[in-house]
Design a protein around this motif. Structure first.
Motif, PDB file in Angstrom:
ATOM      1  N   ASP A  74      80.299 -40.050 -20.819  1.00 41.85           N
ATOM      2  CA  ASP A  74      79.152 -39.148 -20.637  1.00 41.85           C
ATOM      3  C   ASP A  74      79.291 -38.222 -19.435  1.00 41.85           C
ATOM      4  OD1 ASP A  74      77.984 -40.288 -22.833  1.00 41.85           O
ATOM      5  OD2 ASP A  74      76.790 -41.718 -21.692  1.00 41.85           O
ATOM      6  N   VAL A  75      80.215 -38.579 -18.534  1.00 44.36           N
ATOM      7  CA  VAL A  75      80.430 -37.721 -17.360  1.00 44.36           C
ATOM      8  C   VAL A  75      81.368 -36.592 -17.810  1.00 44.36           C
ATOM      9  CG1 VAL A  75      81.131 -37.622 -14.942  1.00 44.36           C
ATOM     10  CG2 VAL A  75      80.238 -39.758 -15.886  1.00 44.36           C
ATOM     11  N   THR A  76      80.773 -35.530 -18.256  1.00 46.06           N
ATOM     12  CA  THR A  76      81.537 -34.434 -18.865  1.00 46.06           C
ATOM     13  C   THR A  76      82.415 -33.698 -17.857  1.00 46.06           C
ATOM     14  OG1 THR A  76      79.799 -32.805 -18.479  1.00 46.06           O
ATOM     15  CG2 THR A  76      79.685 -34.064 -20.542  1.00 46.06           C
ATOM     16  N   ARG A  77      83.328 -32.894 -18.392  1.00 46.00           N
ATOM     17  CA  ARG A  77      84.228 -32.106 -17.547  1.00 46.00           C
ATOM     18  C   ARG A  77      83.426 -31.115 -16.688  1.00 46.00           C
ATOM     19  NH1 ARG A  77      89.235 -29.387 -20.553  1.00 46.00           N
ATOM     20  NH2 ARG A  77      89.007 -31.376 -21.667  1.00 46.00           N
ATOM     21  N   GLU A  78      82.350 -30.580 -17.255  1.00 45.60           N
ATOM     22  CA  GLU A  78      81.501 -29.640 -16.516  1.00 45.60           C
ATOM     23  C   GLU A  78      80.878 -30.307 -15.286  1.00 45.60           C
ATOM     24  OE1 GLU A  78      82.320 -28.133 -20.372  1.00 45.60           O
ATOM     25  OE2 GLU A  78      81.385 -30.053 -19.851  1.00 45.60           O
ATOM     26  N   VAL A  79      80.410 -31.555 -15.476  1.00 49.06           N
ATOM     27  CA  VAL A  79      79.815 -32.313 -14.368  1.00 49.06           C
ATOM     28  C   VAL A  79      80.866 -32.573 -13.290  1.00 49.06           C
ATOM     29  CG1 VAL A  79      78.870 -34.560 -13.695  1.00 49.06           C
ATOM     30  CG2 VAL A  79      77.981 -33.392 -15.725  1.00 49.06           C
ATOM     31  N   ARG A  80      82.064 -32.965 -13.741  1.00 50.44           N
ATOM     32  CA  ARG A  80      83.147 -33.258 -12.791  1.00 50.44           C
ATOM     33  C   ARG A  80      83.538 -32.017 -11.993  1.00 50.44           C
ATOM     34  NH1 ARG A  80      85.391 -35.702 -17.637  1.00 50.44           N
ATOM     35  NH2 ARG A  80      87.331 -34.517 -17.434  1.00 50.44           N
ATOM     36  N   GLU A  81      83.574 -30.878 -12.668  1.00 54.52           N
ATOM     37  CA  GLU A  81      83.925 -29.624 -11.996  1.00 54.52           C
ATOM     38  C   GLU A  81      82.841 -29.219 -10.997  1.00 54.52           C
ATOM     39  OE1 GLU A  81      86.653 -27.753 -11.977  1.00 54.52           O
ATOM     40  OE2 GLU A  81      87.641 -29.235 -13.241  1.00 54.52           O
ATOM     41  N   GLN A  82      81.588 -29.484 -11.374  1.00 52.82           N
ATOM     42  CA  GLN A  82      80.462 -29.169 -10.495  1.00 52.82           C
ATOM     43  C   GLN A  82      80.541 -29.995  -9.211  1.00 52.82           C
ATOM     44  OE1 GLN A  82      76.638 -30.112 -12.180  1.00 52.82           O
ATOM     45  NE2 GLN A  82      75.498 -28.956 -10.660  1.00 52.82           N
ATOM     46  N   VAL A  83      80.829 -31.281  -9.368  1.00 58.44           N
ATOM     47  CA  VAL A  83      80.954 -32.182  -8.214  1.00 58.44           C
ATOM     48  C   VAL A  83      82.165 -31.795  -7.360  1.00 58.44           C
ATOM     49  CG1 VAL A  83      81.460 -34.566  -7.510  1.00 58.44           C
ATOM     50  CG2 VAL A  83      79.768 -34.114  -9.303  1.00 58.44           C
ATOM     51  N   LYS A  84      83.262 -31.502  -8.020  1.00 55.98           N
ATOM     52  CA  LYS A  84      84.491 -31.110  -7.314  1.00 55.98           C
ATOM     53  C   LYS A  84      84.265 -29.854  -6.480  1.00 55.98           C
ATOM     54  CE  LYS A  84      89.351 -29.932  -8.139  1.00 55.98           C
ATOM     55  NZ  LYS A  84      90.388 -29.668  -9.181  1.00 55.98           N
ATOM     56  N   SER A  85      83.582 -28.879  -7.071  1.00 55.23           N
ATOM     57  CA  SER A  85      83.296 -27.623  -6.383  1.00 55.23           C
ATOM     58  C   SER A  85      82.420 -27.851  -5.150  1.00 55.23           C
ATOM     59  CB  SER A  85      82.608 -26.656  -7.349  1.00 55.23           C
ATOM     60  OG  SER A  85      82.279 -25.458  -6.700  1.00 55.23           O
ATOM     61  N   LYS A 133      74.056 -29.555   1.207  1.00 51.14           N
ATOM     62  CA  LYS A 133      74.919 -28.947   0.192  1.00 51.14           C
ATOM     63  C   LYS A 133      75.065 -29.833  -1.047  1.00 51.14           C
ATOM     64  CE  LYS A 133      77.739 -26.129   3.339  1.00 51.14           C
ATOM     65  NZ  LYS A 133      77.479 -24.816   2.722  1.00 51.14           N
ATOM     66  N   LEU A 134      74.867 -31.148  -0.866  1.00 54.44           N
ATOM     67  CA  LEU A 134      75.064 -32.083  -1.976  1.00 54.44           C
ATOM     68  C   LEU A 134      73.761 -32.596  -2.599  1.00 54.44           C
ATOM     69  CD1 LEU A 134      77.986 -34.284  -0.537  1.00 54.44           C
ATOM     70  CD2 LEU A 134      78.158 -32.333  -2.080  1.00 54.44           C
ATOM     71  N   VAL A 135      72.629 -32.260  -2.002  1.00 53.59           N
ATOM     72  CA  VAL A 135      71.355 -32.812  -2.453  1.00 53.59           C
ATOM     73  C   VAL A 135      71.035 -32.483  -3.912  1.00 53.59           C
ATOM     74  CG1 VAL A 135      69.941 -30.849  -1.676  1.00 53.59           C
ATOM     75  CG2 VAL A 135      68.932 -33.148  -1.779  1.00 53.59           C
ATOM     76  N   HIS A 136      71.468 -31.318  -4.369  1.00 51.68           N
ATOM     77  CA  HIS A 136      71.139 -30.883  -5.740  1.00 51.68           C
ATOM     78  C   HIS A 136      72.013 -31.539  -6.808  1.00 51.68           C
ATOM     79  CE1 HIS A 136      74.494 -28.352  -4.576  1.00 51.68           C
ATOM     80  NE2 HIS A 136      74.664 -28.015  -5.837  1.00 51.68           N
ATOM     81  N   ILE A 137      73.056 -32.279  -6.366  1.00 47.57           N
ATOM     82  CA  ILE A 137      73.926 -32.929  -7.365  1.00 47.57           C
ATOM     83  C   ILE A 137      74.082 -34.432  -7.093  1.00 47.57           C
ATOM     84  CG2 ILE A 137      75.278 -30.850  -7.925  1.00 47.57           C
ATOM     85  CD1 ILE A 137      77.498 -32.225  -6.119  1.00 47.57           C
TER      86      ILE A 137
END
Length: 231
Positions: A74-85, A133-137
């Motif tokens: 369920d942890v999609t590639r989009e989510v992973r990219e968002q966290v990585k960014s 910077k991380l509060v929204h994710i």
């Protein structure tokens, strides 16, 4: 009248002979051209093999990516990219705090209270900036951390393979760059009329291309080994 016809016939014959000669000269010139060199033909054949190897690598990468997508669930590639960014954005602050922590340790040893207080304030300010910077994710960040934790044992198995693959990829990059520059050099000396040196450079380029294909073959094996572990 007959004399005029005879002269015309001779002229036509001479023109035809001249055209045949010109065609033959052109053909001979083409035959001696760059693309017709045996070393260039041999290099082209090796390039076809190398392209086939690149296609295999690309296909294996896609297979591995699909396997990783299944593992992440369920942890999609989009989510992973968002966290990585987001983590990349906070990297300078985290690195700054790492350096400041080392300075704080030294300041405490020196019993420099003023410096200790100053460093602590700076660390706290950086920490607050990171949190902002991380509060929204936070939800996504937790998901990624938990999933990564579940990969811990598997990543231990993958580590030596990845290390070897990384070294091979660096070597492949160097070989590719060197092969291209060697072919460029061969073309330049060929244009200058030194066919012998051009042939030597082309042979060197062919050897580099063979080595590149061999290294890429090893990378393919490593990708396949990774695939066996993650599937």
């Amino acid at each position: 009248m007959k004399k005029m016809l005879s002269i015309s016939a001779i002229a036509a014959c001479l023109l035809a002979t001249s055209a045949v000669g010109a065609f033959a000269a052109e053909k001979e010139g083409k035959g001696a051209g760059w693309s017709n060199l045996p070393e260039v033909q041999a290099l082209k054949a090796l390039q076809v093999e190398q392209k086939a190897m690149q296609d295999k690598l690309k296909a294996q990468s896609q297979i591995n990516q699909q396997a990783w997508d299944v593992l992440w669930g369920d942890v999609t590639r989009e989510v992973r990219e968002q966290v990585k960014s987001a983590l990349e954005e906070t990297k300078p602050l985290r690195e700054a705090n790492k350096s400041l922590s080392a300075e704080l340790k030294e300041a405490k040893k020196a019993k420099d209270k003023e410096k200790v207080a100053s460093i602590k304030t700076e660390i706290a300010a950086n920490h607050t900036a990171i949190e902002e910077k991380l509060v929204h994710i936070q939800i996504e960040l937790t998901q990624v951390k938990e999933k990564k934790a579940s990969f811990k044992e598997m990543n231990q198995q993958l580590k030596p393979i990845r290390t070897e693959k990384k070294a091979n990829k660096e070597q492949a990059k160097e070989l590719k760059t060197k092969e291209k520059s060697t072919v460029k050099e061969a073309k330049e000396v060929f244009k200058a009329g030194d066919k012998e040196q051009a042939a030597t450079s082309l042979q060197e380029a062919a050897d580099l291309l063979k080595e590149l294909t061999q290294v890429q073959s090893e990378i393919l094996e490593q990708k396949q080994a990774i695939s066996e572990i993650i599937q």
